[in-house]
Design a protein around this motif. Structure first.
Motif, PDB file in Angstrom:
ATOM      1  N   SER A 152       1.068  -1.088  -0.013  1.00 12.57           N
ATOM      2  CA  SER A 152       0.512   0.087   0.342  1.00 12.57           C
ATOM      3  C   SER A 152       0.681   1.151   0.423  1.00 12.57           C
ATOM      4  N   TYR A 153       2.243   1.227   0.058  1.00 13.68           N
ATOM      5  CA  TYR A 153       3.110   1.723   0.440  1.00 13.68           C
ATOM      6  C   TYR A 153       3.740   2.471  -1.545  1.00 13.68           C
ATOM      7  N   ALA A 154       3.486   3.882  -1.563  1.00 16.60           N
ATOM      8  CA  ALA A 154       4.655   4.317  -3.168  1.00 16.60           C
ATOM      9  C   ALA A 154       5.791   4.259  -1.992  1.00 16.60           C
ATOM     10  N   MET A 155       6.781   4.023  -3.249  1.00 13.95           N
ATOM     11  CA  MET A 155       8.331   3.353  -2.859  1.00 13.95           C
ATOM     12  C   MET A 155       9.287   4.330  -4.305  1.00 13.95           C
ATOM     13  N   GLY A 156      10.064   5.036  -3.721  1.00 24.17           N
ATOM     14  CA  GLY A 156      10.629   6.484  -4.194  1.00 24.17           C
ATOM     15  C   GLY A 156      12.513   6.217  -4.539  1.00 24.17           C
ATOM     16  N   TRP A 157      13.133   6.389  -5.302  1.00 29.81           N
ATOM     17  CA  TRP A 157      14.344   6.612  -4.892  1.00 29.81           C
ATOM     18  C   TRP A 157      15.244   7.878  -5.138  1.00 29.81           C
ATOM     19  N   PHE A 158      16.107   8.255  -4.243  1.00 34.18           N
ATOM     20  CA  PHE A 158      16.526   9.526  -5.238  1.00 34.18           C
ATOM     21  C   PHE A 158      18.010   9.758  -4.343  1.00 34.18           C
ATOM     22  N   ARG A 159      18.859  10.594  -4.767  1.00 33.39           N
ATOM     23  CA  ARG A 159      20.021  10.345  -4.692  1.00 33.39           C
ATOM     24  C   ARG A 159      21.023  11.767  -3.874  1.00 33.39           C
ATOM     25  N   GLN A 160      22.032  11.592  -3.519  1.00 31.69           N
ATOM     26  CA  GLN A 160      23.175  13.515  -3.338  1.00 31.69           C
ATOM     27  C   GLN A 160      24.561  12.648  -3.253  1.00 31.69           C
ATOM     28  N   ALA A 161      24.802  13.726  -4.500  1.00 39.66           N
ATOM     29  CA  ALA A 161      26.113  14.157  -4.310  1.00 39.66           C
ATOM     30  C   ALA A 161      27.137  14.623  -3.505  1.00 39.66           C
ATOM     31  N   PRO A 162      28.128  14.839  -3.336  1.00 37.41           N
ATOM     32  CA  PRO A 162      28.652  15.718  -2.695  1.00 37.41           C
ATOM     33  C   PRO A 162      28.332  16.805  -3.320  1.00 37.41           C
ATOM     34  N   GLY A 163      28.267  18.094  -2.116  1.00 36.50           N
ATOM     35  CA  GLY A 163      28.195  19.439  -2.480  1.00 36.50           C
ATOM     36  C   GLY A 163      26.404  19.344  -3.087  1.00 36.50           C
ATOM     37  N   LYS A 164      25.535  18.580  -3.090  1.00 35.37           N
ATOM     38  CA  LYS A 164      24.851  19.004  -3.882  1.00 35.37           C
ATOM     39  C   LYS A 164      23.642  18.081  -2.976  1.00 35.37           C
ATOM     40  N   GLU A 165      22.356  19.044  -3.866  1.00 40.41           N
ATOM     41  CA  GLU A 165      21.084  18.582  -2.879  1.00 40.41           C
ATOM     42  C   GLU A 165      20.725  17.256  -3.069  1.00 40.41           C
ATOM     43  N   VAL A 194      15.024  11.088  -8.672  1.00 38.34           N
ATOM     44  CA  VAL A 194      15.502   9.762  -9.049  1.00 38.34           C
ATOM     45  C   VAL A 194      14.080   8.706 -10.001  1.00 38.34           C
ATOM     46  N   ALA A 195      13.523   7.836  -9.311  1.00 46.04           N
ATOM     47  CA  ALA A 195      12.631   7.449  -9.873  1.00 46.04           C
ATOM     48  C   ALA A 195      11.341   7.476  -8.629  1.00 46.04           C
ATOM     49  N   ALA A 196      10.595   6.579  -8.690  1.00 52.33           N
ATOM     50  CA  ALA A 196       9.024   6.580  -8.065  1.00 52.33           C
ATOM     51  C   ALA A 196       8.466   5.378  -8.718  1.00 52.33           C
ATOM     52  N   ILE A 197       7.969   4.894  -8.005  1.00 50.20           N
ATOM     53  CA  ILE A 197       6.768   3.649  -7.859  1.00 50.20           C
ATOM     54  C   ILE A 197       5.639   3.479  -7.581  1.00 50.20           C
ATOM     55  N   SER A 198       3.982   4.279  -7.526  1.00 44.94           N
ATOM     56  CA  SER A 198       3.225   3.513  -6.949  1.00 44.94           C
ATOM     57  C   SER A 198       2.680   2.994  -6.761  1.00 44.94           C
ATOM     58  N   TRP A 199       1.155   2.127  -5.394  1.00 41.83           N
ATOM     59  CA  TRP A 199       1.160   1.142  -4.943  1.00 41.83           C
ATOM     60  C   TRP A 199       0.585   0.275  -6.148  1.00 41.83           C
ATOM     61  N   SER A 200      -0.042   1.037  -6.948  1.00 44.58           N
ATOM     62  CA  SER A 200      -0.506   0.774  -8.338  1.00 44.58           C
ATOM     63  C   SER A 200      -0.004   0.545  -9.398  1.00 44.58           C
ATOM     64  N   TYR A 201       1.746   0.486  -9.763  1.00 41.41           N
ATOM     65  CA  TYR A 201       3.017   0.292 -10.545  1.00 41.41           C
ATOM     66  C   TYR A 201       3.230   1.431 -10.785  1.00 41.41           C
TER      67      TYR A 201
END
Length: 122
Positions: free
Chosen positions: A31-44, A48-55
Motif C-alpha cells: 500500500s506504500y508508494a516507493m521512491g529513490w533519491f540521490r545526493q552527490a557531495p556538495g549537492k542537494e 530519481v524515480a518513484a513507483i506507486s502502489w498501483s505500479y
C-alpha cells in the motif's frame, strides 16, 4: 512504522550497470508508494524515480531510458536497475516510502533508508 534498508551499491565503470534493492519491513508494503533519491557531495538531494502502489512509475529526466524502478510486493522490496551509468550518477542513493505518491516524489516521504553509495568511474 516502516524500516527501509538499501543494498547493491558499489563501484562501477562508466557504461556499466548496477541494481539497487530496498527491503522494507512491515506487512503493508503493497500500500506504500516507493521512491529513490540521490545526493552527490556538495549537492542537494534529488529525485530519481518513484513507483506507486498501483505500479505507476515516474523518473527524473536525467535517468529516463537508463534507470528502471520496479517492486516485488511478495518480497517487500523495491529495485532500481541502473544501466549506462555515467560519472555524474555518482551519489549516495536513498530509498523512501509513504502512502501518498505525491509526498514520495516531492521528497517528503515519511520513511527513509540509510543510503547506499554508488560510484561511477570514468
Amino acid at each position: 512504522q516502516v524500516r527501509l534498508v538499501e543494498s547493491g551499491g558499489g563501484l562501477v565503470q562508466a557504461g556499466g550497470s548496477l541494481r539497487l534493492s530496498c527491503a522494507a519491513s512491515g506487512r503493508t508494503f503493497s500500500s506504500y508508494a516507493m521512491g529513490w533519491f540521490r545526493q552527490a557531495p556538495g549537492k542537494e538531494r534529488e529525485f530519481v524515480a518513484a513507483i506507486s502502489w498501483s505500479y505507476s512509475t515516474s523518473y527524473a529526466d536525467s535517468v529516463k531510458g537508463r534507470f528502471t524502478i520496479s517492486r516485488d510486493n511478495a518480497k517487500n522490496t523495491v529495485y532500481l536497475q541502473m544501466n549506462s551509468l555515467k560519472p555524474e550518477d555518482t551519489a549516495v542513493y536513498y530509498c523512501a516510502a509513504d502512502r501518498d505518491s505525491s509526498r514520495v516524489r516531492a521528497g517528503r516521504g515519511d520513511y527513509w533508508g540509510q543510503g547506499t553509495q554508488v560510484t561511477v568511474s570514468s
